[in-house]
Design an enzyme around this catalytic site. Structure first.
Site, short mmCIF file in Angstrom:
data_model
loop_
_atom_site.label_atom_id
_atom_site.label_comp_id
_atom_site.label_asym_id
_atom_site.label_seq_id
_atom_site.Cartn_x
_atom_site.Cartn_y
_atom_site.Cartn_z
N CYS A 139 1.44 -1.27 -0.08
CA CYS A 139 0.17 0.52 0.14
C CYS A 139 1.06 1.44 -0.09
CB CYS A 139 -1.02 0.15 0.87
SG CYS A 139 -1.93 1.81 1.48
N CYS A 161 0.60 3.31 3.52
CA CYS A 161 0.74 3.01 4.73
C CYS A 161 2.21 3.35 5.03
CB CYS A 161 0.23 1.55 4.54
SG CYS A 161 -0.91 0.97 5.20
N HIS A 204 -4.17 0.82 8.70
CA HIS A 204 -4.82 0.36 6.96
C HIS A 204 -6.42 0.42 6.86
CE1 HIS A 204 -4.88 -0.59 2.28
NE2 HIS A 204 -5.47 -1.15 2.87
N ASN A 238 -12.71 10.52 -1.47
CA ASN A 238 -13.50 9.50 -2.00
C ASN A 238 -13.67 8.40 -1.87
OD1 ASN A 238 -13.97 12.17 -3.98
ND2 ASN A 238 -11.87 11.24 -5.81
N SER A 276 -8.80 3.45 -6.00
CA SER A 276 -8.08 2.78 -6.14
C SER A 276 -7.06 1.87 -5.15
CB SER A 276 -6.68 2.71 -7.55
OG SER A 276 -5.67 3.91 -6.75
N HIS A 316 -6.67 2.91 1.60
CA HIS A 316 -6.49 3.50 3.29
C HIS A 316 -7.28 4.59 2.54
CE1 HIS A 316 -2.66 3.47 5.64
NE2 HIS A 316 -3.43 4.70 5.88
N HIS A 347 -8.13 8.24 3.61
CA HIS A 347 -7.37 8.78 2.97
C HIS A 347 -8.70 9.62 2.43
CE1 HIS A 347 -7.71 6.65 -0.99
NE2 HIS A 347 -7.12 8.41 -1.60
N GLN A 351 -8.12 14.26 -0.10
CA GLN A 351 -7.06 15.10 -1.03
C GLN A 351 -7.42 16.50 -1.10
OE1 GLN A 351 -6.28 13.47 -5.41
NE2 GLN A 351 -7.63 11.75 -4.69
N GLU A 362 -22.59 28.37 -6.08
CA GLU A 362 -23.09 28.97 -4.80
C GLU A 362 -22.57 29.88 -5.14
OE1 GLU A 362 -22.97 23.97 -3.44
OE2 GLU A 362 -21.41 25.17 -2.67
#
Length: 354
Positions: free
Chosen positions: A54, A57, A117, A157, A165, A168, A170, A172, A186
């Protein structure tokens, strides 16, 4: 005002989405129509706390060649495959009109929420979730001060069905030289509403949800979470501070703690709904960072789950992609009732206690 969720599920009407200034068709009578289309499966196999290959990790080598430190809490690093970045080519070839092109400048970062993880936000402690909120605050403030950055988008996501994909936990960050289209919409709607009424749009949305009450999932002194009246996705949820701030970094400490409690409540409800790790796209809606006056804009977090049944996605097809108008197959009131009916202690935690 208490409506029968089963009766509400037969809704067939249009509802105005004031933040997007567009109509949403609520065709909830279609939810239980016969379905012979594609279905998805959710991998619920237990995940280990560490995976050797991963790239998120601790201690592992990432795809770009760098190695992660043996981090013990939250780890932020520059994305190895950014969509915008300082290395984007400067010599953009200008096309003939009416086309335009410009450099994709900015910064893209990854936030590993935990060294574990297998640990999702729904299973994290309040303390850890509060730390994530504070990382969002710092990153938004620091990146937003950069001259090449006009907007900071923080998002997560979650789940293979939304294209993730790596499982783990996370999120962004995209700090861009442009303002994302949804935020522009908006902001325009919020400004127009304020000019026409001398009132704040999101404050009136909160007031309308409080007056109705059926769609509120969580509320305390500082924050509120609800399935909006105009929800486009079946289990769409907005989580917002009650005080109007344009950016997450403007939240006080007590509001940060409250927001963390709201995040825990919402994500646990999601997982408990079908006793599975619930997929979603979560995005922080913040004003631009270019120094303008964005006082009518109200920061909030939106969850957009792709499932309308345990194995059926909300597919975007002719009306949404071709026509540009969203059709919801579910009733916001019925979906809120489902989420309200589940416990707020994570099902895995309850299993461990038994």
């Amino acid at each position: 005002m208490n409506a029968d969720p089963e009766r509400a599920s037969g809704l067939w009407e249009e509802r105005w989405h004031p933040l997007r200034e567009e109509w949403v068709v609520i065709a909830a009578h279609r939810q239980n129509r016969p379905w012979s289309g594609a279905v998805v499966s959710i991998d619920e196999a237990p995940k280990p706390s560490y995976v050797a290959d991963c790239y998120l990790c601790p201690g592992n080598k990432r795809v770009g060649g760098a190695s992660n430190p043996d981090y013990e809490s939250i780890y932020v690093f520059d994305n190895d495959h950014p969509c915008v970045g300082p290395e984007a080519p400067e010599d953009v070839v200008l096309p003939p009109g009416p086309y335009k092109a410009r450099r994709a400048n900015g910064l893209a970062r990854v936030i590993s929420f935990s060294p574990n993880h297998s640990l999702t936000v729904a299973e994290m402690s309040h303390k850890t979730i509060s730390e994530i909120v504070r990382v969002w605050q710092r990153q938004t403030f620091e990146l937003g001060k950069r001259p090449e950055v006009n907007h900071v988008l923080c998002f997560e996501n979650k789940g293979e069905v939304v294209g993730v994909s790596n499982p783990h936990p996370h999120g962004q960050i995209y700090a861009t030289n442009f303002v994302f289209k949804t935020i522009e919409q908006e902001l325009t709607a919020s400004r127009r509403y304020h000019q026409e009424t001398d009132r704040y749009l999101f404050a009136d949305i909160i007031a309308a949800e409080q007056a109705d009450g059926r769609r509120i999932l969580y509320e305390d002194e500082h924050v509120i979470a609800f399935v909006p009246y105009f929800a486009r996705y079946a289990y769409e949820i907005y989580l917002a501070p009650k005080r109007c701030v344009s950016h997450i970094y403007a939240l006080r400490d007590d509001e940060v703690e409250a927001l963390a409690r709201g995040l825990k409540n919402v994500t646990v409800r999601f997982d408990n709904l079908w006793q599975m790790s619930f997929p979603y796209v979560m995005a922080l809606h913040q004003a631009p960072t270019d120094g303008g006056d964005y006082s009518p804009f109200h920061f909030f977090i939106a969850f957009h789950p792709p499932l309308r049944r345990p194995s059926v996605l909300k597919y975007l097809a002719g009306p949404e992609i071709g026509g540009g108008n969203f059709i919801s197959d579910t009733s916001p009131e019925a979906k809120a009732a489902e989420l309200l009916a589940v416990p707020t202690i994570h099902y895995r935690e309850r299993e461990e206690e038994q």
